[in-house]
Design an enzyme around this catalytic site. Sequence first.
Site, PDB file in Angstrom:
ATOM      1  N   ASP A 112       0.859  -1.185   0.000  1.00 30.11           N
ATOM      2  CA  ASP A 112       0.000   0.000   0.000  1.00 30.11           C
ATOM      3  C   ASP A 112       0.893   1.230   0.000  1.00 30.11           C
ATOM      4  OD1 ASP A 112      -1.960  -1.871   0.313  1.00 30.11           O
ATOM      5  OD2 ASP A 112      -2.786  -1.055   2.162  1.00 30.11           O
ATOM      6  N   HIS A 154       5.189  -7.235  -0.476  1.00 30.77           N
ATOM      7  CA  HIS A 154       5.092  -8.523  -1.157  1.00 30.77           C
ATOM      8  C   HIS A 154       5.886  -8.505  -2.450  1.00 30.77           C
ATOM      9  CE1 HIS A 154       1.409  -9.812   1.263  1.00 30.77           C
ATOM     10  NE2 HIS A 154       1.545  -8.526   1.572  1.00 30.77           N
ATOM     11  N   SER A 161       7.475   3.563   5.325  1.00 26.24           N
ATOM     12  CA  SER A 161       8.753   3.857   4.706  1.00 26.24           C
ATOM     13  C   SER A 161       8.582   3.928   3.195  1.00 26.24           C
ATOM     14  CB  SER A 161       9.798   2.809   5.094  1.00 26.24           C
ATOM     15  OG  SER A 161      11.086   3.278   4.768  1.00 26.24           O
TER      16      SER A 161
END
Length: 362
Positions: free
Chosen positions: A144, A220, A331
């Site tokens: 995200d 991911h 981050s």
Amino acid sequence: TDRRKLHTAPVGQVFRLRPFHVLVATGGGYAGYRKYEDYKLEQLEKRGIEVPVKLASEWEVALYKSVPTRLLSRAWGRLNQVELPTWLRKPVYSLYIWTFGVNMKEAAVEDLHHYRNLSEFFRRKLKPQARPVCGVHSVISPSDGKILNFGQVKNCEVEQVKGVTYSLESFLGPRISTEEMHFSQAPPGNSFQQQLVTKEGNELYHCVIYLAPGDYHCFHSPTDWTVSHRRHFPGSLMSVNPGVARWIKELFCHNERVVLTGDWKHGFFSLTAVGATNVGSIRIYFDQDLHTNSPSYSKGSYNDFSFISNNNKEGIPMRKGEHLGEFNLGSTIVLIFEAPKDFRFNLKAGQKIRFGEALGSL
């Protein structure tokens, strides 16, 4: 005569300033001022007003670096692991949810009392159906976040935000030996960018995704690829929010980062997890030897680990959408990869994106 005597210590003993205290106070105050400036820039952007680029000078960067962000981040990481009393969990997490706009309906466990500490709450898992992985496009978003920049890499420079660049070679480090890759190396006379492109007709592309504190903190695999090598750069832990990225040139090269390199069906592929303030650790699930944010490090140093020579393997195969790692707090993820010239991004700069959604395809 019944009055108590007041004993006072010399003023010099009470207010004994040390150089460290001066640095912390000065640097912390300046960091707060920059936060306020970033907030004003965000408000201007929301109103559609284009903000001119104003880069930090060397002394401003040095002053920002004087803030002990690594020490503070380690302290924050330890604080996150302190178990909260059951009665305190809901108020604390609710405040965080309200502040950063977290959608708990997507969490695998919605009950706030389930999370024993802040660390578990940050690393919460999502419901399987909350992030469907796009099966049509070849590259998906690994996390995200917000798209800061994307496009072709030109002249060995990569844009961290519009108008502010950093060196491709400084960011990734020296070229990895051919023994650790599944493809041949370009002639040594070529530029660093040309050496990464292994197939004729291909171009080098990049995409920068900023994870805010309220975003899902795991990342991911963005495609089907094989991870051959890990390079860890210890460094600063400055903020990587868009305002700071617009202010400090080569911000991502200053900060601690973990570079994973390998190959996919079109050649070179890399994913870099960039550390930031209050990111106590960067974790890669298949790499147990990785330890980030250590108390001490040598400036400009890095350490390499080969998943081929060290483990006598053919690398670490990753499937699109497979769990890869996690941050302790928000981050940045940077993708740099080669692909044919007809590769197209399905993005707009500044847009919000979620893990599993399409980044681009052929």
